[in-house]
Design a protein around this motif. Structure first.
Motif, PDB file in Angstrom:
ATOM      1  N   ASP A 100     -16.028  25.090   9.422  1.00 56.53           N
ATOM      2  CA  ASP A 100     -16.570  23.731   9.418  1.00 56.53           C
ATOM      3  C   ASP A 100     -15.457  22.687   9.399  1.00 56.53           C
ATOM      4  O   ASP A 100     -15.506  21.699  10.134  1.00 56.53           O
ATOM      5  CB  ASP A 100     -17.499  23.507   8.217  1.00 56.53           C
ATOM      6  CG  ASP A 100     -18.795  24.292   8.324  1.00 56.53           C
ATOM      7  OD1 ASP A 100     -19.155  24.713   9.449  1.00 56.53           O
ATOM      8  OD2 ASP A 100     -19.457  24.488   7.282  1.00 56.53           O
ATOM      9  N   VAL A 101     -14.453  22.901   8.555  1.00 63.12           N
ATOM     10  CA  VAL A 101     -13.349  21.943   8.462  1.00 63.12           C
ATOM     11  C   VAL A 101     -12.588  21.888   9.785  1.00 63.12           C
ATOM     12  O   VAL A 101     -12.275  20.811  10.289  1.00 63.12           O
ATOM     13  CB  VAL A 101     -12.411  22.292   7.281  1.00 63.12           C
ATOM     14  CG1 VAL A 101     -11.128  21.477   7.328  1.00 63.12           C
ATOM     15  CG2 VAL A 101     -13.134  22.070   5.955  1.00 63.12           C
ATOM     16  N   ALA A 102     -12.299  23.047  10.372  1.00 62.26           N
ATOM     17  CA  ALA A 102     -11.580  23.080  11.647  1.00 62.26           C
ATOM     18  C   ALA A 102     -12.392  22.406  12.753  1.00 62.26           C
ATOM     19  O   ALA A 102     -11.851  21.627  13.538  1.00 62.26           O
ATOM     20  CB  ALA A 102     -11.251  24.522  12.032  1.00 62.26           C
ATOM     21  N   ALA A 103     -13.695  22.689  12.792  1.00 60.81           N
ATOM     22  CA  ALA A 103     -14.552  22.119  13.838  1.00 60.81           C
ATOM     23  C   ALA A 103     -14.676  20.608  13.713  1.00 60.81           C
ATOM     24  O   ALA A 103     -14.683  19.897  14.718  1.00 60.81           O
ATOM     25  CB  ALA A 103     -15.934  22.766  13.795  1.00 60.81           C
ATOM     26  N   VAL A 108      -5.596  30.702   6.143  1.00 63.35           N
ATOM     27  CA  VAL A 108      -5.493  30.639   7.597  1.00 63.35           C
ATOM     28  C   VAL A 108      -4.312  29.747   7.973  1.00 63.35           C
ATOM     29  O   VAL A 108      -4.210  28.615   7.509  1.00 63.35           O
ATOM     30  CB  VAL A 108      -6.793  30.088   8.227  1.00 63.35           C
ATOM     31  CG1 VAL A 108      -6.634  29.909   9.736  1.00 63.35           C
ATOM     32  CG2 VAL A 108      -7.966  31.003   7.925  1.00 63.35           C
ATOM     33  N   PHE A 109      -3.419  30.302   8.801  1.00 60.29           N
ATOM     34  CA  PHE A 109      -2.353  29.519   9.412  1.00 60.29           C
ATOM     35  C   PHE A 109      -2.939  29.046  10.738  1.00 60.29           C
ATOM     36  O   PHE A 109      -3.009  29.816  11.707  1.00 60.29           O
ATOM     37  CB  PHE A 109      -1.094  30.361   9.599  1.00 60.29           C
ATOM     38  CG  PHE A 109      -0.522  30.832   8.291  1.00 60.29           C
ATOM     39  CD1 PHE A 109       0.162  29.950   7.461  1.00 60.29           C
ATOM     40  CD2 PHE A 109      -0.694  32.142   7.870  1.00 60.29           C
ATOM     41  CE1 PHE A 109       0.683  30.374   6.239  1.00 60.29           C
ATOM     42  CE2 PHE A 109      -0.176  32.578   6.662  1.00 60.29           C
ATOM     43  CZ  PHE A 109       0.511  31.694   5.832  1.00 60.29           C
ATOM     44  N   ALA A 110      -3.405  27.796  10.761  1.00 54.55           N
ATOM     45  CA  ALA A 110      -4.211  27.292  11.876  1.00 54.55           C
ATOM     46  C   ALA A 110      -3.373  26.527  12.893  1.00 54.55           C
ATOM     47  O   ALA A 110      -2.873  25.442  12.593  1.00 54.55           O
ATOM     48  CB  ALA A 110      -5.328  26.389  11.338  1.00 54.55           C
ATOM     49  N   PRO A 111      -3.237  27.084  14.100  1.00 59.89           N
ATOM     50  CA  PRO A 111      -2.521  26.347  15.141  1.00 59.89           C
ATOM     51  C   PRO A 111      -3.390  25.214  15.706  1.00 59.89           C
ATOM     52  O   PRO A 111      -4.590  25.382  15.909  1.00 59.89           O
ATOM     53  CB  PRO A 111      -2.252  27.401  16.209  1.00 59.89           C
ATOM     54  CG  PRO A 111      -3.148  28.552  15.911  1.00 59.89           C
ATOM     55  CD  PRO A 111      -3.639  28.409  14.515  1.00 59.89           C
ATOM     56  N   HIS A 115      -3.379  26.223   6.271  1.00 61.00           N
ATOM     57  CA  HIS A 115      -2.067  25.629   6.477  1.00 61.00           C
ATOM     58  C   HIS A 115      -1.947  25.394   7.983  1.00 61.00           C
ATOM     59  O   HIS A 115      -2.068  26.345   8.776  1.00 61.00           O
ATOM     60  CB  HIS A 115      -0.944  26.559   6.011  1.00 61.00           C
ATOM     61  CG  HIS A 115      -1.043  26.941   4.572  1.00 61.00           C
ATOM     62  ND1 HIS A 115      -0.899  26.037   3.542  1.00 61.00           N
ATOM     63  CD2 HIS A 115      -1.288  28.133   3.986  1.00 61.00           C
ATOM     64  CE1 HIS A 115      -1.032  26.665   2.379  1.00 61.00           C
ATOM     65  NE2 HIS A 115      -1.285  27.938   2.628  1.00 61.00           N
ATOM     66  N   VAL A 116      -1.747  24.160   8.392  1.00 62.38           N
ATOM     67  CA  VAL A 116      -1.685  23.807   9.804  1.00 62.38           C
ATOM     68  C   VAL A 116      -0.283  24.122  10.330  1.00 62.38           C
ATOM     69  O   VAL A 116       0.720  23.756   9.711  1.00 62.38           O
ATOM     70  CB  VAL A 116      -2.014  22.320  10.013  1.00 62.38           C
ATOM     71  CG1 VAL A 116      -1.978  21.953  11.489  1.00 62.38           C
ATOM     72  CG2 VAL A 116      -3.378  21.982   9.397  1.00 62.38           C
ATOM     73  N   ILE A 117      -0.230  24.816  11.468  1.00 63.62           N
ATOM     74  CA  ILE A 117       1.061  25.175  12.064  1.00 63.62           C
ATOM     75  C   ILE A 117       1.171  24.628  13.486  1.00 63.62           C
ATOM     76  O   ILE A 117       0.165  24.329  14.131  1.00 63.62           O
ATOM     77  CB  ILE A 117       1.288  26.704  12.053  1.00 63.62           C
ATOM     78  CG1 ILE A 117       0.169  27.452  12.762  1.00 63.62           C
ATOM     79  CG2 ILE A 117       1.448  27.203  10.616  1.00 63.62           C
ATOM     80  CD1 ILE A 117       0.406  28.967  12.890  1.00 63.62           C
ATOM     81  N   ASP A 118       2.422  24.522  13.954  1.00 61.68           N
ATOM     82  CA  ASP A 118       2.680  23.889  15.255  1.00 61.68           C
ATOM     83  C   ASP A 118       2.881  24.871  16.401  1.00 61.68           C
ATOM     84  O   ASP A 118       3.264  24.476  17.503  1.00 61.68           O
ATOM     85  CB  ASP A 118       3.885  22.954  15.145  1.00 61.68           C
ATOM     86  CG  ASP A 118       5.201  23.684  14.898  1.00 61.68           C
ATOM     87  OD1 ASP A 118       5.178  24.907  14.620  1.00 61.68           O
ATOM     88  OD2 ASP A 118       6.265  23.024  14.981  1.00 61.68           O
ATOM     89  N   LYS A 119       2.644  26.160  16.154  1.00 60.79           N
ATOM     90  CA  LYS A 119       2.839  27.164  17.179  1.00 60.79           C
ATOM     91  C   LYS A 119       1.857  28.309  16.957  1.00 60.79           C
ATOM     92  O   LYS A 119       1.542  28.638  15.822  1.00 60.79           O
ATOM     93  CB  LYS A 119       4.275  27.686  17.120  1.00 60.79           C
ATOM     94  CG  LYS A 119       4.701  28.512  18.290  1.00 60.79           C
ATOM     95  CD  LYS A 119       6.199  28.772  18.253  1.00 60.79           C
ATOM     96  CE  LYS A 119       6.583  29.538  19.491  1.00 60.79           C
ATOM     97  NZ  LYS A 119       7.997  29.862  19.511  1.00 60.79           N
TER      98      LYS A 119
END
Length: 165
Positions: A35-38, A67-70, A156-160
């Motif tokens: 839900d948060v990602a969407a 989750v390491f979320a790209p 955790h938001v990641i750039d790759k």
């Protein structure tokens, strides 16, 4: 005088209640990983991949998960055609492997991550973790936003995009 005092206290209590609920909801505490990602708008590719991989229900589950979320920008850095190839039904196993390589069982906050040198993913392989110049790296991806609290873990938001070997 007592009635005015009780009334004032009631207003303050109600005010604090609404403020803390709004604060908690703003920080995703009542919403799960999916839900948060969407709702964020920066993870449309990740959410589409979760749907194609059949992992939505899992990541809406109890958890906890880390989750390491790209971001969409991270997916855009992949070689041209990679995302489209992974989203094809015949490549579901590859897609699931990539997605589950971004998930660690349990809730691992930033304060935990900086004490680690690796973590075992749900996919089964390890990701390497290091701190360089006060920046956390997961393999060769930078954590650009840490500790996004969700009801079933942390993002955790990641750039790759992380790719298993």
């Amino acid at each position: 005088m007592l009635k005015k005092f009780i009334s004032a206290v009631s207003i303050i209590v109600v005010s604090f209640t609404f403020t803390s609920v709004a604060h908690a909801e703003h920080h995703g505490v009542h919403k799960d990983i999916v839900d948060v990602a969407a709702e964020n708008g920066s993870f449309t590719t990740l959410v589409a991949a979760l749907k194609a991989g059949g992992l939505v229900e899992t990541l809406k589950g109890k958890g906890p998960f880390t989750v390491f979320a790209p971001t969409d920008e991270a997916f855009a850095k992949l070689p041209e055609g990679t995302v489209e190839m992974l989203l094809k039904p015949e490549n579901k196993d590859k897609l699931v492997a990539v997605l589950t390589y971004h998930v660690v069982a349990g809730k691992v906050t930033a304060s935990d991550v900086v004490k680690m040198d690796s973590g075992t993913t749900v996919q089964g392989q390890k990701v390497m973790i290091k701190v360089e110049d006060d920046k956390v790296m997961v393999n060769d991806a930078h954590v650009i936003k840490a500790d996004v609290e969700v009801s079933n873990g942390v993002i955790h938001v990641i750039d790759k995009v992380l790719l298993p070997k």
